[in-house]
Design a protein around this motif. Structure first.
Motif, mmCIF file in Angstrom:
data_model
loop_
_atom_site.group_PDB
_atom_site.id
_atom_site.type_symbol
_atom_site.label_atom_id
_atom_site.label_comp_id
_atom_site.label_asym_id
_atom_site.label_seq_id
_atom_site.Cartn_x
_atom_site.Cartn_y
_atom_site.Cartn_z
ATOM 1 N N ALA A 99 18.099 0.829 -7.218
ATOM 2 C CA ALA A 99 16.899 0.497 -7.990
ATOM 3 C C ALA A 99 15.657 1.131 -7.388
ATOM 4 C CB ALA A 99 16.715 -1.009 -8.058
ATOM 5 N N TYR A 100 14.737 1.484 -8.271
ATOM 6 C CA TYR A 100 13.380 1.882 -7.884
ATOM 7 C C TYR A 100 12.545 0.623 -7.712
ATOM 8 C CZ TYR A 100 8.472 2.946 -8.745
ATOM 9 O OH TYR A 100 7.105 2.993 -8.668
ATOM 10 N N THR A 101 11.618 0.630 -6.740
ATOM 11 C CA THR A 101 10.697 -0.494 -6.583
ATOM 12 C C THR A 101 9.265 0.018 -6.430
ATOM 13 O OG1 THR A 101 10.372 -0.858 -4.209
ATOM 14 C CG2 THR A 101 12.517 -1.479 -5.122
ATOM 15 N N SER A 102 8.323 -0.822 -6.818
ATOM 16 C CA SER A 102 6.903 -0.519 -6.630
ATOM 17 C C SER A 102 6.313 -1.369 -5.513
ATOM 18 C CB SER A 102 6.136 -0.772 -7.933
ATOM 19 O OG SER A 102 6.152 -2.161 -8.257
ATOM 20 N N ALA A 112 -3.247 1.818 6.809
ATOM 21 C CA ALA A 112 -1.907 2.326 6.517
ATOM 22 C C ALA A 112 -1.290 1.512 5.385
ATOM 23 C CB ALA A 112 -1.027 2.267 7.758
ATOM 24 N N GLN A 113 -0.293 2.122 4.754
ATOM 25 C CA GLN A 113 0.395 1.480 3.633
ATOM 26 C C GLN A 113 1.893 1.750 3.742
ATOM 27 O OE1 GLN A 113 -0.936 1.336 -0.797
ATOM 28 N NE2 GLN A 113 0.278 3.188 -0.587
ATOM 29 N N ASN A 114 2.688 0.716 3.544
ATOM 30 C CA ASN A 114 4.148 0.844 3.578
ATOM 31 C C ASN A 114 4.708 0.606 2.175
ATOM 32 O OD1 ASN A 114 6.876 -0.834 5.376
ATOM 33 N ND2 ASN A 114 6.818 1.085 4.286
ATOM 34 N N LYS A 115 5.405 1.603 1.646
ATOM 35 C CA LYS A 115 6.033 1.498 0.329
ATOM 36 C C LYS A 115 7.551 1.402 0.469
ATOM 37 C CE LYS A 115 2.599 4.404 -2.061
ATOM 38 N NZ LYS A 115 2.419 5.664 -2.849
ATOM 39 N N LEU A 116 8.147 0.445 -0.240
ATOM 40 C CA LEU A 116 9.604 0.396 -0.377
ATOM 41 C C LEU A 116 9.944 1.132 -1.668
ATOM 42 C CD1 LEU A 116 12.330 -0.625 0.645
ATOM 43 C CD2 LEU A 116 11.967 -2.710 -0.713
ATOM 44 N N GLU A 117 10.403 2.375 -1.552
ATOM 45 C CA GLU A 117 10.536 3.229 -2.721
ATOM 46 C C GLU A 117 11.844 3.021 -3.482
ATOM 47 O OE1 GLU A 117 9.833 6.956 -0.631
ATOM 48 O OE2 GLU A 117 7.841 7.043 -1.576
ATOM 49 N N TRP A 118 12.939 2.859 -2.751
ATOM 50 C CA TRP A 118 14.256 2.674 -3.365
ATOM 51 C C TRP A 118 15.010 1.585 -2.626
ATOM 52 C CZ3 TRP A 118 14.970 5.251 -7.798
ATOM 53 C CH2 TRP A 118 14.208 6.398 -8.008
#
Length: 218
Positions: A99-102, A112-118
């Motif tokens: 799944a893709y996540t936002s 700083a920014q942390n993204k959970l992409e997949w």
């Protein structure tokens, strides 16, 4: 003479009436047709589907001596595929989903920014079937791609691997279409990130996933 003829005629009419009544009693009436009960749903087989929901993303970080912790909720949407085997009321299976996540976490102190992409998993499932209703538990390997972006030092991406466990319920609307509701806890473990100039950080990530989906059973 007339009286005798009248008596014989009356007796004949009476006899015919009795025979007719007996014949009516012997008339065949077919048994009512009883509709066959619908066959119980069988969960055995391959399935392919889609899902969507919420990813509650939680991170514990270490930037030198600074160690923030935060969480945020984002959208999640993806696909799944698997196979079930049914033995009486017990259903076991294996499934892979991706799944893709936002979901993302921001920190103003270090900018700083942390993204959970997949986010994905490969799990075993075991459940109990109440005809076309299946309740189940699942567990297995989880994996996901995380990206930390720093305004001052650039960015770095890592694949995290860990474990997941969850529970769910699935309902068969037809012989081929099923719907599901599911909760999963995902522990993606800890990874070290390296930015420009040798600046480093570590991130320990977990996610709570709540999702609904549809499957097509072949």
């Amino acid at each position: 003479m007339n009286l005798r003829f009248f008596a014989l005629a009356s007796a004949s009419v009476l006899a015919l009436g009795v025979v007719g009544a007996q014949a009516a009693d012997l008339t065949y009436e077919p048994a009512p047709v009883v509709a066959a009960a619908p066959a119980a749903f069988n969960w055995t087989g391959f399935y392919l589907g889609v899902h969507a929901g919420a990813a509650i993303f939680d991170g514990d970080y270490a930037y030198g001596n600074y160690a923030p912790s935060d969480d945020n909720t984002g959208f999640l949407g993806g696909v799944q595929a698997g196979y079930n085997w049914q033995f009486d009321n017990i259903v076991i299976g294996a499934q892979t989903d991706f799944a893709y996540t936002s979901a993302k976490i921001s920190d103003d102190v270090v900018d700083a920014q942390n993204k959970l992409e997949w986010l994905g998993s490969t799990t075993a499932r075991i459940g109990y079937a109440f005809d076309n209703l299946l309740v189940y538990g699942k567990g297995g390997v989880a994996y996901g791609q995380s990206k930390i972006e720093s305004v001052a030092y650039g960015d770095d991406s890592k694949w995290h691997t860990g474990w997941t466990a969850g529970v769910g319920a699935e309902y068969a609307f037809t012989q081929n279409i099923t719907g599901l509701l599911e909760y999963n806890y995902v522990d993606l473990g800890s990874k070290d990130y390296t930015f420009a100039g040798g600046v480093g950080a570590s991130a320990d990530l977990t996610t709570n996933v709540i999702k609904a989906g549809l499957n097509y059973k072949f």
